[in-house]
Scaffold this active site. Sequence first.
Site, PDB file in Angstrom:
ATOM      1  N   ASP A 394       0.982  -1.163   0.001  1.00 45.90           N
ATOM      2  CA  ASP A 394      -0.197  -0.013   0.153  1.00 45.90           C
ATOM      3  C   ASP A 394       0.843   1.235   0.006  1.00 45.90           C
ATOM      4  O   ASP A 394       1.951   1.307   0.074  1.00 45.90           O
ATOM      5  CB  ASP A 394      -0.771   0.058   1.401  1.00 45.90           C
ATOM      6  CG  ASP A 394      -1.943   1.061   1.370  1.00 45.90           C
ATOM      7  OD1 ASP A 394      -2.279   1.714   0.343  1.00 45.90           O
ATOM      8  OD2 ASP A 394      -2.362   1.359   2.585  1.00 45.90           O
ATOM      9  N   GLU A 397       2.806   5.344  -3.670  1.00 43.05           N
ATOM     10  CA  GLU A 397       2.637   6.226  -4.595  1.00 43.05           C
ATOM     11  C   GLU A 397       4.171   7.214  -4.571  1.00 43.05           C
ATOM     12  O   GLU A 397       4.482   7.507  -6.004  1.00 43.05           O
ATOM     13  CB  GLU A 397       1.463   7.165  -4.477  1.00 43.05           C
ATOM     14  CG  GLU A 397       0.036   6.414  -4.733  1.00 43.05           C
ATOM     15  CD  GLU A 397      -0.234   5.565  -3.726  1.00 43.05           C
ATOM     16  OE1 GLU A 397       0.152   5.739  -2.601  1.00 43.05           O
ATOM     17  OE2 GLU A 397      -1.173   4.695  -4.113  1.00 43.05           O
ATOM     18  N   ASP A 477      -8.879   3.797  -2.236  1.00 42.81           N
ATOM     19  CA  ASP A 477      -9.837   4.341  -1.276  1.00 42.81           C
ATOM     20  C   ASP A 477     -11.148   4.818  -1.969  1.00 42.81           C
ATOM     21  O   ASP A 477     -11.433   6.168  -1.956  1.00 42.81           O
ATOM     22  CB  ASP A 477      -9.438   5.200  -0.110  1.00 42.81           C
ATOM     23  CG  ASP A 477      -8.299   4.602   0.485  1.00 42.81           C
ATOM     24  OD1 ASP A 477      -8.076   3.315   0.530  1.00 42.81           O
ATOM     25  OD2 ASP A 477      -7.501   5.432   1.072  1.00 42.81           O
TER      26      ASP A 477
END
Length: 786
Positions: A394, A397, A477
């Site tokens: 996760d 980015e 999300d």
Amino acid sequence: MRMLVALCLLLWTLPAVAQTPASGGGEFVRGAAVLRITALTPEILRVQIAPQGRFPEDASWAIPASVRSRRATVTPRTDGFETAALVVHVDPATLRLTVTDRAGKTIAADAADPLRLEGDAFTLRKALPLGEHYFALGDKTGPFDRRGASYVNWNTDAFGYEGTTDPIYKSIPFALSVGGAGGAYGLFLDNTRRSWFDFGHREEGVLAIGAPAGPIDYYLIAGPTPAEVVRRYTDLTGKAPLPPRWALGYQQSRYSYMSDAEVRDIAGKARESGIPLDVIWLDIDFQDRNRPFTTNAAAYPDLKRLAADLRSTGIRLVAITDLHIAAAPDQGYAPYDSGKAGGHFLTNPDGSLYVAPVWPGPAVFPDFTRAATRAWWGGLYKGLADGIAGFWNDMNEPAIFETPSKTMPLDIVHRIDSDDFAPRSASHAEIHNVYGMENARATHDGLLKLQPDARPFVMTRAAYAGAQRYAVTWTGDNSSSPEHLRLSVQQLLNLGLSGMAWSGADVGGFVGGASPELLTRWVAIGAFTPIFRVHVTKDGPRTEPWADSPEHLAIRRKFIEARYRLLPYLYAVAEETARAGDPVMRPVWYDYPSQLAPACDQSMSFTLGRDLLVAAPPRYETGRAYDVCLPSAGWYDYWSGLPVAEKHKEMPALDRLPVYVRPGTILPRQPLARSTAEVPQGPLELHVYPGPDCHGALYWDDGASLHGATLRQEITCTVTPQGLTLDFGKRAGAYRPWWKEIAVTIHGWDGDGRVKGIRTTRDVSARTLSFTLKDQPGAKRIEIVR
Ligand code: MIG
């Protein structure tokens, strides 16, 4: 390096010169600018432009050198060259490029003023003809068809994104054009910077793509069908490999299951409520103070034991391992200590360690563009990987807290030491979009090194082109709303068209938490999406299938069970995807081109493999009947097995999701099991839906290993004047399957139905004929007489 003919400046007004056939393309010069076009295959052209005549280093994170070095034979023409499939025209006065098929139909053409430069920034301008529609570009929001919109590629932690938020998590600079005169084509800009694609938004009739810096280097991939383009794009950037079979099962997640006891409780409740389950996910709270590669010993005193106990009931654990390493010197935190000692963390321009806040507090960040750092990272899974079946990357980015940009400064220093790149340092501006993919690659490769014969399972949030080689993905999300349920279908379809065949959306929505009705609707649809995982935010309601009323549980169970019964079909699709590169979940027009312009709203319709078509209500909230338009006459209702009308109405009922079967399908199914690990009790089922091009495929193996025995078999059927012929092809591969018998059900059957030497059963109202055969490993013809 192949030899390229350097043309002198004098030649710029003369017809541009195509190269000799052996060179695989041509180089065209105008002033200082050089346009280099290379045919990798007859259908794939690489286009590179050097405005000042100097090409940057030939290296790529997306396409391996071995693929970039392929060459097709080309034949020179006065204005370009041709391949076995394409004709390349270059206007010598403007360097405008037009690519046609061999019949002269335009596939892709530059607009006037095809290249604009401004400092290091460039804009490529192409024609955007009427009738062309644009897809792919990863998980981007907005309408499914990207025509008329404009997008930026910059991996972004987009918590709570809306239906038009851009950019979000992934940067896959690949667009698929469908509907043009020369057929579908793809455009892949292999530039990792903050690039952008504009589909006639700024300028009517112009497809503009650009980047603030970096190579002007793109691939033009011809079809003519969309499927051929997607397969060729994955020839370049890699196929999504066959996942472990358990990844196809139902997966239960929540941010977070807080303790060993809670995880055991979830497993127990699944069993009690009859919900088949393969995976429980451990989110960040399983760790000690959010430090990756630690365990909160109070909450999870014996993770290995927990994993082993669950495993004995067919359930696996997947655990999160974020890339931000706690900046915790002298605390016995091995990931920091070993990473620091090995020089594996990113630095500021002045050489000091870059430290920024994320979940663990101050954190440092691995330099994943170094092969040595990836190897170090992969080693961190030692120990954990003994019990945990898969890992979740996760925040890659990368996400950074307490900064408006949500990520690291653009001048953070990465070092490139990998693949065919020359070792050098690079700014975060260059590496940002590949950082998450290289994180997933490090995880994937590390797991492979620890367990060389096991299929690694990694799920990544950020991606660049080619991430499908290393990980599955999800859409981050999202929110709990009907709009997001709709958006998720669009996103998963576009991800599949972008090479990422294995993707899922948080079922129920992450932000907010689903109402009982929304969760039930989402579970029904999610059961037909590639990765099927319920997940919800920390303060959201309980969203396990049993969380609401017995009525909701019963409906959810029905759809989860349907998924498990379809496992033999799904697994055969998965294996074909691994070889061919087709998405698992596809727009209806992928296999049925006429459906690019369907006779009714297909915004919530998709296929799972070629043979199953899901037609969810476009707006279930209205409660109104909606039209279903099937690609042709003769389709069957999956649930009843009965033939249905090509165009008909459906109600958005809570307990029904319309699913249809292509006429001509032989659909393998299995008896219900409580996990993919459970050996099904009973025969393999073959459901035959007579029609044209009638066939089905079986693929099976041990579900986990990379180099084990396999089983592959084709089955075809033919409608004859006397009845039906079923042909089993000879089975390939040595794997011995679980089934001893095959239960055949022929749908849409109206005759008597006799099979020599075999007892058959007719069900007049269901219009079926059924009989059981022993397993058929050899070639065998079964004649069914009406
Ligand atoms: O800042 O690990 O998208 O799925 O539950 C939030 C906690 C970090 C974001 C992921 C979400 C996950 C959550 N993570």
